[in-house]
Design a protein around this motif. Structure first.
Motif, PDB file in Angstrom:
ATOM      1  N   ASP A 314     -10.043 -84.156  57.856  1.00 16.60           N
ATOM      2  CA  ASP A 314     -11.368 -83.754  57.377  1.00 16.60           C
ATOM      3  C   ASP A 314     -11.529 -82.286  57.752  1.00 16.60           C
ATOM      4  O   ASP A 314     -11.890 -81.975  58.885  1.00 16.60           O
ATOM      5  CB  ASP A 314     -12.438 -84.629  58.038  1.00 16.60           C
ATOM      6  N   HIS A 397     -17.979 -85.538  64.222  1.00 20.45           N
ATOM      7  CA  HIS A 397     -17.941 -87.004  64.237  1.00 20.45           C
ATOM      8  C   HIS A 397     -16.521 -87.443  64.545  1.00 20.45           C
ATOM      9  O   HIS A 397     -15.582 -86.654  64.421  1.00 20.45           O
ATOM     10  CB  HIS A 397     -18.384 -87.557  62.873  1.00 20.45           C
ATOM     11  N   THR A 426     -14.167 -84.179  64.690  1.00 17.21           N
ATOM     12  CA  THR A 426     -14.286 -82.925  63.959  1.00 17.21           C
ATOM     13  C   THR A 426     -15.277 -82.025  64.684  1.00 17.21           C
ATOM     14  O   THR A 426     -16.223 -82.500  65.299  1.00 17.21           O
ATOM     15  CB  THR A 426     -14.804 -83.142  62.531  1.00 17.21           C
ATOM     16  N   GLU A 428     -17.503 -78.962  63.317  1.00 14.80           N
ATOM     17  CA  GLU A 428     -17.797 -78.378  62.007  1.00 14.80           C
ATOM     18  C   GLU A 428     -19.203 -77.800  61.878  1.00 14.80           C
ATOM     19  O   GLU A 428     -20.020 -78.277  61.097  1.00 14.80           O
ATOM     20  CB  GLU A 428     -17.600 -79.443  60.925  1.00 14.80           C
ATOM     21  N   GLU A 452     -14.467 -76.318  59.645  1.00  7.60           N
ATOM     22  CA  GLU A 452     -14.281 -77.653  60.237  1.00  7.60           C
ATOM     23  C   GLU A 452     -12.824 -77.887  60.590  1.00  7.60           C
ATOM     24  O   GLU A 452     -11.937 -77.710  59.754  1.00  7.60           O
ATOM     25  CB  GLU A 452     -14.723 -78.724  59.229  1.00  7.60           C
TER      26      GLU A 452
HETATM   27 MN   LIG Z   1     -16.541 -83.866  58.631  1.00  6.59          MN
END
Ligand SMILES: [Mn+2]
Length: 485
Positions: A314, A397, A426, A428, A452
Motif C-alpha cells: 500500500d 494502519h 503504513t 502515510e 505512504e
Molecule cells: Mn494506506
C-alpha cells in the motif's frame, strides 16, 4: 469467452442428464454421451511437495485450535459473485481461509472438528469432475469449462490437510452436534446450514481472533510483503515511463499500466488503484480515474500489488507530472515528507501505536501555523484538531493480506496497543487543499500530497519495505528524469 451450447428446451430438461446446473445443451446423442465418458488419460499427480507455507498454516491452525477448544470451527473461502448475467467477478478467497490453509479455491471450506486433544482439520473442496455422468463437459463448473482442479488426494499433499468433497459438507454440518462457530459473510450456503447452531456474538469472537492473530507477521508473511513492495515499486516505475501516454489519454492509462504489473507478478491489485491527477488528489478514494493528466499538475498514485499468496503493498507517491515540482507544490510536498519522516521515526518496538500518528500530525500542524493558514500555536491546533481540515485521515494502519489489515481487532489490541516486532503498518501523512477551499490562498487550491510507505517493526526499530521508491522531492525528480531517459 465461449458460450455454452444451445439452451435447453423444456422437454429436454426432463431428462436426468440435462437437468444439471448450467448443463445447457441440446442434441447430445446417446452415442456422444457414451463416447465422452472414456478415452481420457489418468492425470493424477503423485508425490506433490507441500506448499511453501504449509508449516506456517499448520501453526496458525494450531493457535486457532488452542483458542477455541471443544468447538467446531468453520471457515469458508467464499463463492463466486455474479458480475452480470452469467459472468462473475474474479474470485479472491477470504483472508481468513487463505491465512489458515494457503488455499484459494472458491467454495472451499476449512472445518476444525474438536477432538479430545485439540482439533482435526478437514478441507472441503470440489473434487475433480466426474467423467461418468458428463459433469466435466456438460456442467458450467466442469473442468472442461473452467480448467483442471486438484483431486482431493492432490490437495491433501499440497496443503497438508485431509480433504473431502464439499458437496457433502452442508448435510454433515446439519447433523453436527456441539458448539459451532463460523466466519460469516463469505458463503451463504454454509451459513444457512448452520443457522440454528451459531450466534452472531460467538461468530464475532472468532472473527476478532483471526484478525488479531494476523497483527504479528511470521517470516513467510514478511517475505510476501517484501515481494509485494518490490512489485509495487516496479509498477510505479512503469507508470513514470508512460506519463506522456497518460497525458494523451487519461488517468486510466496509469491505472491500466499499474494493473499490468500487478497481474503479471502477483494476483491482482490489493485495492482499487487511486490514480489522481491534479485536484483529484484531494479526493481520498479517487478510483474513477477518468480525469485528464496535465503537465504542471501533480499525480497522486496510491496503489499496491497483491502477491499470488494474497499479501498486498500500500504505497503512495505524489509526483510532478512533468518531472519538476513547482515552488508551491514543493513547499507542500516537503512538509508532508518531513511529517512522514517524523512518523517513521516513531515506529519502533515498545512505542505506542498512536505515536507515529501524533508525530506526523504535529509536524503538519506546525507547518499550517507557519504558513498562516490557521492560528497557532500548534498545541492549540492539535488540541482542537483544526489541522484535520487539510490532513483529513489517520496517518496509517496495519497492512497484510488485507490492505486495512486486522480490521476486526479490538481497540486494546490495535489502536491502544504498543508496537511489537513483526507488525507491519503504513505511515502515510497527507495535506489536501480542496479546489474550492476559500480559507487558503488560491495557489494552494487543488493541491493534494500524500506519501505512504510500508513499515515493518523490527527488534531494534523499523525497516521501510517500500524504500525502493524515492521520497525526498529532489530524489523523486532525479528518479523520474532517469526513468524518462
Ligand atoms: Mn494506506
Amino acid at each position: 469467452m465461449a458460450e455454452e451450447l444451445t439452451p435447453e428446451t423444456p422437454d429436454e430438461a426432463e431428462e436426468p442428464i440435462k437437468q444439471r446446473k448450467n448443463g445447457l445443451y441440446q442434441g447430445v446423442s446417446d452415442e456422444l454421451a457414451e463416447n465422452m465418458k472414456s478415452g481420457w488419460a489418468d492425470t493424477e499427480l503423485t508425490g506433490l511437495a507441500p506448499i511453501a507455507q504449509a508449516a506456517e498454516t499448520a501453526a496458525r491452525r494450531a493457535a486457532l485450535s488452542a483458542r477455541f477448544p471443544g468447538e467446531r470451527l468453520v471457515v469458508p473461502a467464499g463463492n463466486l459473485k455474479t458480475r452480470s448475467n452469467d459472468t462473475e467477478y474474479s474470485f479472491r478467497a477470504s483472508t481468513e481461509y487463505a491465512y489458515l490453509t494457503g488455499d484459494q479455491t472458491h467454495d472451499g471450506v476449512l472445518v476444525l472438528e474438536p477432538t479430545k486433544t485439540g482439533h482435526e482439520a478437514t478441507i472441503y473442496l470440489l473434487p475433480r469432475s466426474d467423467r461418468e455422468n458428463g459433469e466435466f463437459w456438460l456442467d458450467g463448473m466442469g473442468e472442461l469449462w473452467v480448467g483442471r482442479r486438484h483431486s482431493l488426494t492432490e490437495a491433501e499433499q499440497l496443503l497438508g490437510i485431509p480433504a473431502k468433497d464439499v458437496r457433502e459438507l452442508a448435510a454433515a454440518l446439519g447433523e453436527a452436534t456441539g458448539p459451532v462457530r463460523a466466519v460469516r459473510g463469505h458463503d451463504a450456503g454454509i451459513e444457512t446450514a448452520l443457522t440454528d447452531k451459531v450466534t452472531a456474538e460467538r461468530d464475532e469472537e472468532l472473527r476478532v481472533y483471526l484478525s488479531e492473530a494476523r497483527l504479528i507477521k511470521d517470516s513467510f508473511e514478511i517475505a510476501e510483503l517484501e515481494k509485494a513492495c518490490a512489485s509495487t515499486a516496479r509498477g510505479f516505475e512503469d507508470v513514470v515511463k508512460v506519463l506522456d501516454k497518460a497525458e494523451a489519454t487519461s488517468e486510466r492509462y496509469i491505472e491500466g499500466t499499474f494493473f499490468l504489473r500487478a497481474r503479471v507478478e502477483g494476483n491482482d491489485v490489493g485495492y482499487g488503484s487511486i490514480c489522481a491527477a491534479g485536484p483529484h488528489a484531494c479526493t481520498l478514494h479517487w478510483v474513477r480515474n477518468d480525469g485528464a493528466v496535465r503537465s504542471g499538475d501533480l499525480l497522486l498514485l496510491d496503489a499496491g500489488v497483491e502477491t499470488t499468496e494474497l499479501y498486498t503493498a500500500d504505497v503512495t507517491r505524489t509526483l510532478p507530472i512533468n518531472g519538476r515540482y513547482t515552488e508551491i507544490q514543493r513547499k507542500i510536498y516537503d512538509a508532508v515528507y518531513e511529517a512522514q519522516e517524523a512518523g517513521i521515526a516513531a515506529v519502533k518496538p515498545g512505542a505506542a501505536y498512536r505515536d507515529f500518528h501524533d508525530a506526523a500530525q504535529r509536524v503538519l500542524a506546525e507547518k499550517l501555523v507557519e504558513w498562516g493558514l490557521v492560528e497557532g500555536p500548534a498545541e492549540r491546533v492539535l488540541e482542537l484538531g483544526l489541522q484535520r481540515r487539510w490532513t483529513l485521515h489517520g496517518t496509517g494502519h496495519m497492512l497484510g493480506m488485507d490492505v486495512h489489515d486486522c480490521a476486526a481487532a479490538r481497540t486494546e489490541a490495535y489502536v491502544d496497543t504498543t508496537l511489537e516486532p513483526g507488525m507491519c503498518l503504513t505511515v502515510e501523512p497527507g495535506l489536501y487543499f480542496q479546489a474550492d477551499d476559500l480559507t487558503v490562498p488560491e495557489e494552494y487550491r487543488g493541491i493534494g500530497v500524500r506519501i505512504e510507505d510500508d513499515i515493518l517493526v523490527t527488534e531494534d526499530g523499523n525497516r521501510n519495505l517500500s524504500d525502493q521508491l524515492p521520497r525526498r522531492s529532489d530524489e523523486v525528480e532525479a528518479w523520474m528524469a532517469a526513468l524518462k531517459g
